[in-house]
Design a protein around this motif. Structure first.
Motif, PDB file in Angstrom:
ATOM      1  N   ALA A 128       0.795  -1.214   0.000  1.00 19.63           N
ATOM      2  CA  ALA A 128       0.000   0.000   0.000  1.00 19.63           C
ATOM      3  C   ALA A 128       0.833   1.273   0.000  1.00 19.63           C
ATOM      4  CB  ALA A 128      -0.924   0.006   1.209  1.00 19.63           C
TER       5      ALA A 128
ATOM      6  N   ILE B 276       2.778   4.419  -1.089  1.00 20.25           N
ATOM      7  CA  ILE B 276       2.750   5.258  -2.286  1.00 20.25           C
ATOM      8  C   ILE B 276       4.145   5.846  -2.419  1.00 20.25           C
ATOM      9  CG2 ILE B 276       1.733   7.291  -3.381  1.00 20.25           C
ATOM     10  CD1 ILE B 276      -0.316   5.900  -0.729  1.00 20.25           C
TER      11      ILE B 276
ATOM     12  N   GLY C 180       3.154  13.713   4.756  1.00 18.69           N
ATOM     13  CA  GLY C 180       1.898  13.636   4.002  1.00 18.69           C
ATOM     14  C   GLY C 180       1.414  12.216   3.784  1.00 18.69           C
ATOM     15  N   GLY C 181       2.218  11.242   4.226  1.00 19.80           N
ATOM     16  CA  GLY C 181       1.803   9.849   4.094  1.00 19.80           C
ATOM     17  C   GLY C 181       2.379   9.152   2.874  1.00 19.80           C
ATOM     18  N   PHE C 182       3.275   9.814   2.176  1.00 23.76           N
ATOM     19  CA  PHE C 182       3.951   9.194   1.036  1.00 23.76           C
ATOM     20  C   PHE C 182       5.279   8.611   1.502  1.00 23.76           C
ATOM     21  CE2 PHE C 182       1.510  12.824  -0.592  1.00 23.76           C
ATOM     22  CZ  PHE C 182       0.718  12.194  -1.542  1.00 23.76           C
TER      23      PHE C 182
ATOM     24  N   SER D  68      -0.199  15.668  -4.660  1.00 17.85           N
ATOM     25  CA  SER D  68      -1.620  15.312  -4.484  1.00 17.85           C
ATOM     26  C   SER D  68      -2.460  15.827  -5.650  1.00 17.85           C
ATOM     27  CB  SER D  68      -2.145  15.879  -3.160  1.00 17.85           C
ATOM     28  OG  SER D  68      -1.429  15.320  -2.065  1.00 17.85           O
TER      29      SER D  68
ATOM     30  N   ASN E 141      -4.639  13.364  -7.920  1.00 20.30           N
ATOM     31  CA  ASN E 141      -6.095  13.461  -7.715  1.00 20.30           C
ATOM     32  C   ASN E 141      -6.829  13.876  -8.981  1.00 20.30           C
ATOM     33  OD1 ASN E 141      -5.481  12.976  -5.067  1.00 20.30           O
ATOM     34  ND2 ASN E 141      -6.152  14.955  -4.277  1.00 20.30           N
TER      35      ASN E 141
ATOM     36  N   GLY F  54      -8.887  11.881 -11.013  1.00 17.42           N
ATOM     37  CA  GLY F  54     -10.112  11.203 -11.392  1.00 17.42           C
ATOM     38  C   GLY F  54      -9.876  10.011 -12.296  1.00 17.42           C
TER      39      GLY F  54
ATOM     40  N   PRO G  43      -8.286   6.427 -13.673  1.00 18.18           N
ATOM     41  CA  PRO G  43      -7.788   5.197 -13.073  1.00 18.18           C
ATOM     42  C   PRO G  43      -6.255   5.194 -13.069  1.00 18.18           C
ATOM     43  CG  PRO G  43      -9.079   4.727 -15.075  1.00 18.18           C
ATOM     44  CD  PRO G  43      -9.028   6.204 -14.903  1.00 18.18           C
TER      45      PRO G  43
ATOM     46  N   ALA H 134     -12.373   2.061 -10.352  1.00 18.70           N
ATOM     47  CA  ALA H 134     -11.962   3.354 -10.901  1.00 18.70           C
ATOM     48  C   ALA H 134     -12.403   3.533 -12.343  1.00 18.70           C
ATOM     49  CB  ALA H 134     -10.442   3.508 -10.791  1.00 18.70           C
TER      50      ALA H 134
ATOM     51  N   ILE I 214     -13.747  14.086  -7.656  1.00 15.69           N
ATOM     52  CA  ILE I 214     -12.381  13.577  -7.689  1.00 15.69           C
ATOM     53  C   ILE I 214     -12.410  12.101  -7.320  1.00 15.69           C
ATOM     54  CG2 ILE I 214     -10.177  13.623  -6.424  1.00 15.69           C
ATOM     55  CD1 ILE I 214     -10.331  16.641  -6.380  1.00 15.69           C
ATOM     56  N   LEU I 215     -11.601  11.303  -8.011  1.00 12.99           N
ATOM     57  CA  LEU I 215     -11.475   9.881  -7.707  1.00 12.99           C
ATOM     58  C   LEU I 215     -10.100   9.620  -7.110  1.00 12.99           C
ATOM     59  CD1 LEU I 215     -12.740   6.939  -8.291  1.00 12.99           C
ATOM     60  CD2 LEU I 215     -11.144   6.916 -10.193  1.00 12.99           C
ATOM     61  N   LEU I 216     -10.074   9.017  -5.939  1.00 10.48           N
ATOM     62  CA  LEU I 216      -8.811   8.623  -5.322  1.00 10.48           C
ATOM     63  C   LEU I 216      -8.637   7.122  -5.472  1.00 10.48           C
ATOM     64  CD1 LEU I 216      -8.780  10.667  -1.980  1.00 10.48           C
ATOM     65  CD2 LEU I 216      -7.713  11.220  -4.170  1.00 10.48           C
ATOM     66  N   ASN I 217      -7.568   6.722  -6.143  1.00 13.90           N
ATOM     67  CA  ASN I 217      -7.284   5.307  -6.288  1.00 13.90           C
ATOM     68  C   ASN I 217      -6.624   4.782  -5.021  1.00 13.90           C
ATOM     69  OD1 ASN I 217      -7.923   4.702  -9.206  1.00 13.90           O
ATOM     70  ND2 ASN I 217      -6.595   6.493  -9.425  1.00 13.90           N
TER      71      ASN I 217
ATOM     72  N   PRO J 251      -4.237   2.243  -3.061  1.00 15.80           N
ATOM     73  CA  PRO J 251      -4.031   2.998  -1.825  1.00 15.80           C
ATOM     74  C   PRO J 251      -3.691   4.454  -2.124  1.00 15.80           C
ATOM     75  CG  PRO J 251      -2.049   1.791  -2.390  1.00 15.80           C
ATOM     76  CD  PRO J 251      -3.069   1.427  -3.423  1.00 15.80           C
ATOM     77  N   PHE J 252      -4.073   5.332  -1.193  1.00 18.84           N
ATOM     78  CA  PHE J 252      -3.727   6.752  -1.324  1.00 18.84           C
ATOM     79  C   PHE J 252      -3.174   7.244   0.000  1.00 18.84           C
ATOM     80  CE2 PHE J 252      -8.276   6.335  -0.460  1.00 18.84           C
ATOM     81  CZ  PHE J 252      -8.396   7.014   0.736  1.00 18.84           C
ATOM     82  N   ALA J 253      -2.490   8.369  -0.054  1.00 16.83           N
ATOM     83  CA  ALA J 253      -1.897   8.927   1.155  1.00 16.83           C
ATOM     84  C   ALA J 253      -2.877   9.892   1.825  1.00 16.83           C
ATOM     85  CB  ALA J 253      -0.607   9.661   0.810  1.00 16.83           C
TER      86      ALA J 253
ATOM     87  N   GLN K   2      -3.531  13.248   0.272  1.00 16.79           N
ATOM     88  CA  GLN K   2      -4.370  13.342  -0.924  1.00 16.79           C
ATOM     89  C   GLN K   2      -5.821  13.651  -0.572  1.00 16.79           C
ATOM     90  OE1 GLN K   2      -2.353   9.543  -2.749  1.00 16.79           O
ATOM     91  NE2 GLN K   2      -3.668  10.422  -4.292  1.00 16.79           N
TER      92      GLN K   2
END
Lengths: 129, 129, 129, 129, 129, 129
Positions: free
Chosen positions: D4, D6, D28-30, D119, D123, D125, D127, E91, E103-106, E108-110, E113
């Motif tokens: 998971a 990123i 930021g979680g990355f 981000s 972000n 949209g 896939p 997605a 907005i679509l977040l795939n 895993p995301f941080a 985001q």
């Protein structure tokens, strides 16, 4: 289908440019209403006879009001009206005196640019104001 | 250069508007294929004879399917197809029922708006779907 | 109003497409200057006689330079020039070799797409470069 | 949830900036993977062990490759990878040498700008590539 | 300043992700209200006690309603509410079933985001709905 | 690296909000310089000691100048400065009195929105003004 006309207010004191813009709009299926001064433009915008779908205005106009002021007034009366400025000399003032989501056309410009600019601003997906 | 036609599917049950849209597209160099109901449109979209480059659809259609449903179906079949809605009364439903990256044209609109809308959505820089 | 022409440089070795693009630009009120190779295009861009307002270039060109390289060179000479690529086969290279804020037109395209693409890139609100 | 993470590839030869960027991403979680030259970055991008979700690269690097070239190579390998450039002196080259839909951060920049840039580009949209 | 909380509705049946999202929002200064099913989400959206400033929803939910349907319902109730989807597997359905300007977040995301996505959609310049 | 600070001018007469904004900027790695009136803000903007990278201003201020006027003045002095407005009551005036490419934050807003707004406007790809 009288009411179906899409009327655009064009403010320009140079007759050559005014005619070019009006012709371009007409070719695109719009109808141009012209004003030759900012004062005339504001009177038309404030009137309740016609609902203009967009404003196209020169910056340096005869009289007291310039195009930036006409743009501010148009948005006070209708917050969603598309605004397009045409200028040769005042382009560097747009950042300080233009309204949000407006388009600046640098003179000289081609007729197609006018039609695309109006269409771009009208084609936003939002319901009519 | 038979294969070079850029074919746009137009779904509209009002003949006056359908002809206006088809003429505007033709003037812009596109080719319009018309459907008069959502059901007909979906059959054409599902067929494998023609790859439509964009969908332009009215919202309130005769039959069971409305334009929102045609838009959803078109995107299920081709996730990248440009979608343009035309409506007089249902514009406030776009936010809930339109597809992403679509354009809503409020009736009445000018022919140039149709051509600009299709071109804007096709001119995105991405490879063809 | 000699100086008022909005001149667009079109680089394309296929005469049919070159003529179609030139005609579309002319109908929109622009003036097309054509080059048939990347080398010719770069000579024209480097010259000081004409200030081109936009570049429209095919990707696969006779000679050493391809359209991606012409785009890079045009932006080195004028960082703000609008760039439009036309291609049938090389669209998937745009993401790696195109310049920022450029538009890719997938062949075949309609004349209206060319005019809208040029107008979109010119209608940005910024003063002329 | 091993898979998971990123992972963002950061290419920067200045240790102070590299650490600042890595810390900001981590907050930021990355997860940042660092390379100190363009050559190292390309080897990492070409490897099949890690799928990087974005590239952040300095422009002026030790070695033969500069950041513009790393950006081109990253997009050849993955046409959809977000690309962010960091530079103090080479910002005016972005228009000619950056890739489409990339972001340029002018040094000095704040840590929040890095996180927002990554981000914003993720972000969209679409896939995942 | 009781009324000053910016409350975001989060719909997610996986507790790990729900907590991560709620924590990220809290760190950004937002307040998360959580729902574990689409049905619960719709009840909360229809209630008149809280005005949610944004909706963040998973796609595959326990129960009858999926996240696409929650998005449609949220926009029917408030046409301007920002909508963000989170998904690992669905997605490719966004183009057909997402709402405009979402907005679509795939996965895993941080966490960053999520905060950027909510802020981007709220920071549009328009008055609050 | 003294010169590396990214200084943002914050104009707000409500101390609670001013402190919240300054803290949010500081957490994001920016440095806030505060002014409590439009007059003070204009003096700071006109000074030559500090080059502000962005302006964040409340609309209703004590004194003669409101936030719209501060925005206009900031752009006259630096056409590229990012401008962010904060307001609870005057949001509907933005369309007429805001500057192009500005962001409006409706009060109440979360700290993350401030940081994202500044970062979005700074992360444009253009060279520094």
């Amino acid at each position: 289908m009288q009411g179906a006309a899409i009327i655009i207010l064009v403010v320009e004191d140079d007759q050559l440019i005014r005619d070019m813009v009006a012709d371009a709009l007409s070719d695109g299926g719009f109808e141009a209403e012209v004003a030759v001064s900012g004062e005339d433009a504001v009177i038309l915008l404030q009137g309740d006879q016609i609902k203009y779908r967009a404003l196209i205005t020169d910056i340096n106009l005869f009289g007291t009001l310039d195009g930036w002021q006409v743009g501010h007034r148009a948005r006070e009366l209708n917050p969603d009206i598309p605004v397009i400025y045409m200028t040769g000399a005042a382009a560097d003032q747009w950042s300080a005196h233009g309204v949000p989501n407006s388009i600046l056309l640098n003179k000289p410009f081609a007729p197609a640019q006018i039609v695309t600019a109006v269409s771009q601003l009208l084609n936003t997906g939002a319901p009519p104001a």
